[in-house]
Design an enzyme around this catalytic site. Sequence first.
Site, PDB file in Angstrom:
ATOM      1  N   GLY A 158       0.807  -1.212   0.000  1.00  0.00           N
ATOM      2  CA  GLY A 158       0.000   0.000   0.000  1.00  0.00           C
ATOM      3  C   GLY A 158       0.838   1.259   0.000  1.00  0.00           C
ATOM      4  O   GLY A 158       0.318   2.368  -0.063  1.00  0.00           O
ATOM      5  N   CYS A 159       2.163   1.106   0.065  1.00  0.00           N
ATOM      6  CA  CYS A 159       3.065   2.252   0.065  1.00  0.00           C
ATOM      7  C   CYS A 159       3.423   2.548  -1.390  1.00  0.00           C
ATOM      8  O   CYS A 159       3.840   1.664  -2.120  1.00  0.00           O
ATOM      9  CB  CYS A 159       4.323   1.874   0.859  1.00  0.00           C
ATOM     10  SG  CYS A 159       5.279   3.253   1.409  1.00  0.00           S
ATOM     11  N   VAL A 160       3.236   3.800  -1.840  1.00  0.00           N
ATOM     12  CA  VAL A 160       3.527   4.091  -3.252  1.00  0.00           C
ATOM     13  C   VAL A 160       4.746   4.989  -3.460  1.00  0.00           C
ATOM     14  O   VAL A 160       5.330   5.454  -2.509  1.00  0.00           O
ATOM     15  CB  VAL A 160       2.322   4.734  -3.963  1.00  0.00           C
ATOM     16  CG1 VAL A 160       1.336   3.670  -4.385  1.00  0.00           C
ATOM     17  CG2 VAL A 160       1.658   5.775  -3.107  1.00  0.00           C
TER      18      VAL A 160
END
Lengths: 111, 102, 138
Positions: free
Chosen positions: A109-111
């Site tokens: 979920g980390c971009v």
Amino acid sequence: MATISVEGKDIEVDEEGYLVTLADWVPEVAKVMSEIDEIELTDEHWDILNFLREYYEEYQIAPAVRVLTKAVAKKLGKDKGNSKYLYQLFPYGPGKQACKFAGLPKPTGCV
Amino acid sequence: MAMLHIVNKSVFERGTLDSCLKSSLSGSSILFIEDAVVSAVNNTAVSDKIKAELSSKNFYVLTPDLNARGFTDADLIEGIKGVDYAGFVDLVADNSNVQSWL
Amino acid sequence: MDGEGQTKKFMFVNRKVPYGTVYALESLEVVLISAAFDQDVSLAFVDDGVYQLKNGQSTDGIGMKNFSPTYKALGDYDINKLYVEKESLEERGLSLDDLMELTYEDEDDDWAEKTSIILVSREELAEVMDQQDVLISS
């Protein structure tokens, strides 16, 4: 494929600097990666890196920053379990940068 | 020479086991792999259906796939044998032909 | 009318055996991502989806990552409503004892450890589904 040189061996990393093979990790990997990012690793950094490795071992994921912060507060105290403290240690983000040094994948979920 | 039938989908989700049971002759072998391994676990709503065929057909389960889903050979319907990958190869070699029920 | 920043009820419905297809893992990853958006997230395990929570999963023999421990992290992500359908368990010869222990710490109750698993009948689950704003089924 990019590599970093650790103890005379070439270890594969992806385009963002994360280990390709998680099993390649040794403490020296964190040192080499931190030198590339121009950070000097202290005991305080290692507390977080060890915590992340234990978390991954138990749950098979790199925790989201929010989860990391809460868990560090519980384990190491409120003075360490806050984002200001964690960002001082890891200016590129405790999720992204600390997970990278610890040999974990980028948090989901980390971009 | 007999035929080896391979089923890879859960009996609760697809009708492939039923098709396989209807289209297989006595003396043939049926191997459950991948998600189909759950079909061979004892005390489920479908175990009687398999038990009824145990006397005429040979049933096998690929044990590594069974273990991945949290079961061991001890959880299988009595009479169904667990095999490893080498056992899988032996089954293919020992039968005249193979049909996969995808 | 739906306003921005409004909390919606999301339910992820899981219906597949893990490992044979990628659905279970993909759904779990979307669940973790959804936790970043501060929504009211719950999960349902029906039909073959109950196998995703089976205890004792060991994937050494198939060379795939065992992602079942990740369900234990959901409590840390404030996801603590995991509905498990009773009839689906029974059809498969399973009971709650065959599932992993999944817990969360209740902030409003002095961080007491509580179970995240809610055993429901098919009928009760239909009611819970009916109350959702968004259902994502796999």
